[in-house]
Design an enzyme around this catalytic site. Structure first.
Site, PDB file in Angstrom:
ATOM      1  N   ARG A 193      11.255  80.003  78.590  1.00  0.00           N
ATOM      2  CA  ARG A 193      11.929  81.444  78.017  1.00  0.00           C
ATOM      3  C   ARG A 193      11.859  81.278  76.583  1.00  0.00           C
ATOM      4  O   ARG A 193      12.439  81.986  75.919  1.00  0.00           O
ATOM      5  CB  ARG A 193      13.274  81.775  78.605  1.00  0.00           C
ATOM      6  CG  ARG A 193      13.485  81.591  80.026  1.00  0.00           C
ATOM      7  CD  ARG A 193      12.506  82.501  80.832  1.00  0.00           C
ATOM      8  NE  ARG A 193      12.605  82.250  82.280  1.00  0.00           N
ATOM      9  CZ  ARG A 193      11.776  82.911  83.201  1.00  0.00           C
ATOM     10  NH1 ARG A 193      10.511  83.401  83.032  1.00  0.00           N
ATOM     11  NH2 ARG A 193      12.192  82.911  84.402  1.00  0.00           N
ATOM     12  N   ASN A 235      18.318  73.028  82.523  1.00  0.00           N
ATOM     13  CA  ASN A 235      17.500  72.521  83.832  1.00  0.00           C
ATOM     14  C   ASN A 235      17.127  71.049  83.300  1.00  0.00           C
ATOM     15  O   ASN A 235      15.893  70.790  82.980  1.00  0.00           O
ATOM     16  CB  ASN A 235      16.302  73.309  83.802  1.00  0.00           C
ATOM     17  CG  ASN A 235      16.736  74.684  84.559  1.00  0.00           C
ATOM     18  OD1 ASN A 235      17.540  74.860  85.377  1.00  0.00           O
ATOM     19  ND2 ASN A 235      16.038  75.672  84.226  1.00  0.00           N
ATOM     20  N   LYS A 312      24.556  72.775  84.031  1.00  0.00           N
ATOM     21  CA  LYS A 312      24.256  73.719  85.015  1.00  0.00           C
ATOM     22  C   LYS A 312      24.110  72.932  86.273  1.00  0.00           C
ATOM     23  O   LYS A 312      23.414  72.060  86.416  1.00  0.00           O
ATOM     24  CB  LYS A 312      22.782  74.281  84.905  1.00  0.00           C
ATOM     25  CG  LYS A 312      22.208  75.234  85.857  1.00  0.00           C
ATOM     26  CD  LYS A 312      20.938  75.717  85.343  1.00  0.00           C
ATOM     27  CE  LYS A 312      20.271  76.451  86.283  1.00  0.00           C
ATOM     28  NZ  LYS A 312      19.046  77.052  86.055  1.00  0.00           N
ATOM     29  N   GLU A 316      19.889  77.344  91.160  1.00  0.00           N
ATOM     30  CA  GLU A 316      18.367  77.422  91.182  1.00  0.00           C
ATOM     31  C   GLU A 316      17.800  75.764  91.524  1.00  0.00           C
ATOM     32  O   GLU A 316      16.983  75.331  90.638  1.00  0.00           O
ATOM     33  CB  GLU A 316      17.929  77.724  89.557  1.00  0.00           C
ATOM     34  CG  GLU A 316      18.381  79.175  89.490  1.00  0.00           C
ATOM     35  CD  GLU A 316      17.868  79.705  88.264  1.00  0.00           C
ATOM     36  OE1 GLU A 316      17.541  80.888  88.103  1.00  0.00           O
ATOM     37  OE2 GLU A 316      18.086  79.017  87.055  1.00  0.00           O
ATOM     38  N   ASP A 390      21.866  88.473  85.150  1.00  0.00           N
ATOM     39  CA  ASP A 390      20.968  87.460  84.375  1.00  0.00           C
ATOM     40  C   ASP A 390      20.380  88.285  83.078  1.00  0.00           C
ATOM     41  O   ASP A 390      19.128  88.528  82.860  1.00  0.00           O
ATOM     42  CB  ASP A 390      19.878  86.978  85.251  1.00  0.00           C
ATOM     43  CG  ASP A 390      19.086  86.045  84.733  1.00  0.00           C
ATOM     44  OD1 ASP A 390      19.700  85.098  83.606  1.00  0.00           O
ATOM     45  OD2 ASP A 390      18.161  85.444  84.999  1.00  0.00           O
ATOM     46  N   GLU A 412      27.955  83.403  77.076  1.00  0.00           N
ATOM     47  CA  GLU A 412      26.692  83.012  76.920  1.00  0.00           C
ATOM     48  C   GLU A 412      25.919  84.441  76.814  1.00  0.00           C
ATOM     49  O   GLU A 412      25.551  85.151  77.747  1.00  0.00           O
ATOM     50  CB  GLU A 412      26.251  82.306  78.219  1.00  0.00           C
ATOM     51  CG  GLU A 412      24.970  81.607  78.072  1.00  0.00           C
ATOM     52  CD  GLU A 412      24.435  80.861  79.253  1.00  0.00           C
ATOM     53  OE1 GLU A 412      23.190  80.986  79.857  1.00  0.00           O
ATOM     54  OE2 GLU A 412      25.189  80.316  79.933  1.00  0.00           O
ATOM     55  N   GLU A 418      13.959  87.267  77.265  1.00  0.00           N
ATOM     56  CA  GLU A 418      13.415  86.905  78.501  1.00  0.00           C
ATOM     57  C   GLU A 418      13.131  88.253  79.044  1.00  0.00           C
ATOM     58  O   GLU A 418      12.127  88.514  79.899  1.00  0.00           O
ATOM     59  CB  GLU A 418      14.250  86.016  79.177  1.00  0.00           C
ATOM     60  CG  GLU A 418      13.855  85.659  80.627  1.00  0.00           C
ATOM     61  CD  GLU A 418      14.708  85.074  81.501  1.00  0.00           C
ATOM     62  OE1 GLU A 418      14.631  84.756  82.743  1.00  0.00           O
ATOM     63  OE2 GLU A 418      15.789  84.509  80.999  1.00  0.00           O
ATOM     64  N   HIS A 546      16.580  94.203  86.648  1.00  0.00           N
ATOM     65  CA  HIS A 546      15.753  93.198  87.399  1.00  0.00           C
ATOM     66  C   HIS A 546      14.384  93.888  88.046  1.00  0.00           C
ATOM     67  O   HIS A 546      14.072  93.542  89.385  1.00  0.00           O
ATOM     68  CB  HIS A 546      16.581  92.349  88.333  1.00  0.00           C
ATOM     69  CG  HIS A 546      16.323  90.922  88.469  1.00  0.00           C
ATOM     70  ND1 HIS A 546      14.839  90.561  88.587  1.00  0.00           N
ATOM     71  CD2 HIS A 546      16.991  89.726  88.173  1.00  0.00           C
ATOM     72  CE1 HIS A 546      15.100  89.312  88.557  1.00  0.00           C
ATOM     73  NE2 HIS A 546      16.260  88.575  88.183  1.00  0.00           N
TER      74      HIS A 546
END
Length: 727
Positions: A193, A235, A312, A316, A390, A412, A418, A546
């Site tokens: 991103r 991630n 995290k 996901e 998100d 956050e 994004e 979204h």
């Protein structure tokens, strides 16, 4: 006409003269390529030079520590650029010294201020015109060196904006303890991103080579009070915790330390297996607990002021404690216990997905975390996205804010855009941040704002924090565009004090980045302040969310359906059919409204009270439903799509009117990006209108232009290499 018989020396001189002439021609453009951010220190107007020079020309400042030397160098750089002359540094306030920097320890003549400074904590500072040893002086004082540095940046900000220093009396204390950037940077240099090139961190050449841009990055962050950076992607790759990469992180920590910036790392929960050879990462397993204690000792031996871990987990596809039947609190406390002897913290993200698609994705984080309130160690803060889905162009505030009184919650935000047009769309995020921070949770009655939850004041938490997902890469502009720098700047200023005004912050940024001239500041700030609402209009009006294309999130995709998970599709969220549109989250639907305090829930559940801006987030509404504007829903929806496009076109006209008042390279760059934004805003409007009209079968409202292409055209567009997607 040139002769071909010149002597060798003449040719050399002509060549050198030509090179010098070329450098003179190109240097202004290079100086205005965006690299200097809001720290350009461009010369002030001639009428102000002497006044500032009398206040800043003679300086008393210690230089015994790295941070003291950084403060002196920043002041020297700033004064030289702004006033055209170097300040003279003195050892004491004797003589004609006019500016005094320091702490009562480093500058004993500041001792009369010691009691006042005690109330400013370790990072606060005081700027004041006062009397020192019987002489008039301008003082930048603090309890600690880092406070002095922050004060220097504040002073230079005032000078850049052309403010008067007469009668100056400013006392600043950060409202939030942890003010961090989260870098979603991978070890291979790719930024998830990210829309500003490759990672700023060159892991291959670290620790042997410390790129000068690392220092520039630290200066920029210190100038807005950011005091921490998470170097790697949430991630996470377990290799980030390996000895080789810890030495690289330690080199960055050494560069950042004089600027008050601590290094943090995203920790992969399964690292004991991938690095340590264990057959489990169960947080209650004694061997796993010992592995993390040993790893913490290794890290602190290299980085004594290491900040801690960001995690995290069980989201996901990331490993986590739920893989072993344990809770998020079990996982967070495992790491917290390992860090506690060293003063480190754990930032445990509340962005989670269930393995099974939930009834309503917006409810999941609340359902998983609210029952764990009070179960976390004192050095754990739960990091919560600003909204329950998100980073959408607009979301309601996350229902966890105000719902976990015994647990510190850390905001956050996303700085990289994004879902908001990447780097090419001019979207100032200050109003978005301000909207969320000022939202009232009613957790303890009226006035229980999200800002008060985040800064710890609502529940008297000592640990508090705000994180921003960074938009920084190796692009010369740092952020991929000149105006995206404003979002980094606004984030830092609001992290320091969540109660500041996004408009006031924009005024400061424009004055420092482009010009303090009123005929430049006023039109640019006006552009910025409406830009976020315009993006909401042409992308996701009235609470839609979204609707972006799958995966890379580039461009419209309201038709997206299918795939491995329903909640990765657009149709899951808008639920448009022949009769109406919107996700029913009221008490007759998924009941997500009941996750909010009763006073908030009642408003959101009532069609007559819910703001139009969140209508389709909380309600499935007939196409003919009348909104507060008097228009039916379909008419209002199309109107807002068109309104968003029109705003971008007005921004283009405003920017064109600034030609000649902005340096040519940056003016051209912004103008090109505004053309891209205009074209993509039209694309968003036309594709969305075509799709929803295919669902409801209604004619376009009078005066609205039809999309220039059939729906099939928009659905056929493919962008497999759009930037910023995960790998």
């Amino acid at each position: 006409m040139l002769t071909l018989t010149r002597r060798r020396g003449d040719v050399g001189r002509v060549f050198l003269a030509g090179i010098l002439a070329l450098l003179c021609c190109i240097s202004p453009a290079r100086a205005e390529d965006g690299h200097d951010l809001w720290l350009r220190y461009a010369p002030v107007g001639p009428s102000k030079v002497e006044g500032y020079r009398s206040a800043l020309g003679n300086v008393v400042a210690p230089d015994r520590t790295p941070t003291q030397r950084v403060a002196r160098e920043e002041l020297r750089r700033g004064v030289a650029g702004l006033l055209g002359s170097e300040p003279r540094f003195r050892a004491s306030p004797a003589g004609d010294a006019a500016l005094v920097l320091g702490t009562p320890t480093s500058a004993p003549w500041l001792a009369p201020l010691v009691h006042e400074l005690e109330g400013l904590g370790d990072e606060g500072y005081l700027l004041r015109r006062t009397r020192l040893d019987g002489r008039d002086a301008l003082v930048v004082a603090a309890r600690r060196d880092i406070g002095v540095l922050y004060g220097v940046f504040h002073l230079l900000r005032l000078v850049q904006a052309g403010a008067s220093l007469d009668g100056l009396d400013v006392s600043e204390v950060p409202r939030v303890k942890l003010r961090l950037l989260n870098h979603w940077d991978n070890l291979d240099g790719y930024v998830e991103r990210g829309y500003a090139g490759a990672s700023l961190w060159d892991w291959h050449t670290l620790p042997g080579w410390e790129d000068p841009r690392y220092t520039d990055y630290a200066r920029a962050n210190a100038s807005i009070g950011i005091n921490g950076t998470v170097l790697n992607n949430v991630n996470a790759d377990a290799l980030s915790l390996s000895p080789a990469y810890l030495r690289k992180a330690a080199a960055l920590a050494d560069v950042f330390r004089p600027y008050g910036i601590r290094v943090y790392l995203s920790a992969r929960f399964s690292a004991p297996m991938e690095l340590g050879g264990l057959d489990t990462a169960d947080p209650l397993n004694p061997d796993v607990r010992q592995w993390w204690r040993t790893k913490a000792e290794e890290i602190y031996a290299l980085i004594p002021d290491f900040g801690g871990f960001l995690v995290k987990a069980n989201s996901e596809g990331q490993p986590g404690p739920q893989d072993y039947g344990r809770t998020h609190a079990d996982g967070a406390n495992l790491l917290a216990d390992a860090l506690a002897p060293h003063g480190g913290v754990v930032m445990w993200r509340a962005f989670v997905y269930a393995h099974d698609v939930p009834e309503d994705r917006a409810k999941q984080a609340y359902n998983e975390f609210v029952g764990l309130d009070g179960a976390f160690r004192d050095n754990v803060v739960v990091q919560v996205k600003n909204g329950p889905i998100d980073f959408q162009p607009r979301e309601p505030f996350h229902p966890l804010f105000g719902a976990m009184p015994r647990t510190p919650l850390m905001m956050e935000f996303q700085i990289t855009k994004e879902y908001l047009g990447f780097a090419t769309h001019l979207v100032y995020l200050g109003p978005l941040y301000e909207e969320v921070l000022r939202a009232d949770t009613h957790a303890r009655g009226p006035g229980s704002t999200v800002a008060r939850v985040v800064d710890g004041s609502l529940e008297s938490h000592a640990l508090s924090g705000i994180a921003g997902v960074a938009n920084i890469g190796d692009d010369r502009t740092w952020s991929g565009s000149h105006f995206d720098q404003a979002n980094w700047y606004a984030f830092g200023r609001l992290a320091w004090n969540p109660n500041q005004s996004a408009r006031d912050i924009a005024v400061d940024w424009v004055a420092m980045t482009f010009s303090p001239a009123p005929d430049v500041v006023a039109p640019i700030v006006a552009m910025m302040m409406g830009s976020r609402e315009a993006a909401v209009d042409y992308m996701t009006p009235l609470g839609l969310h979204h609707l972006m294309a799958r995966g890379h999130h580039y461009g419209p995709g309201p038709w997206v359906v299918g795939g491995p998970r329903a909640d990765w599709t657009s149709v899951y969220y808008h639920r448009a059919d022949r009769d109406g549109i919107g996700f029913d989250r009221g008490t007759r639907g998924s009941d997500a409204v009941s996750q909010y305090a009763p006073a908030v829930a009642r408003t959101l559940d009532d069609l007559a009270q819910v703001p139009d801006t969140l209508l389709l987030w909380f309600h499935h509404v007939p196409w003919q439903h009348r909104l507060h504007s008097g228009r039916p829903l379909w008419g209002e929806l199309v109107h807002r799509y068109t309104r968003g496009v029109a705003y971008v076109e007005r921004m283009q006209a405003t920017w064109e009117g600034l030609r000649g008042k902005i340096d040519a390279p940056r003016h051209a760059h912004v103008a090109a990006f505004l053309r891209i934004q205009r074209d993509e805003a039209h694309w968003w409007r036309d594709a969305s209108v075509a799709y929803f009209q295919s669902i409801n079968g209604l004619p376009l409202p009078a005066g609205e232009a039809p999309p220039p292409h059939p729906l099939a055209y928009y659905q056929s567009l493919q962008f497999p290499y759009a930037p910023g997607d995960g790998r």
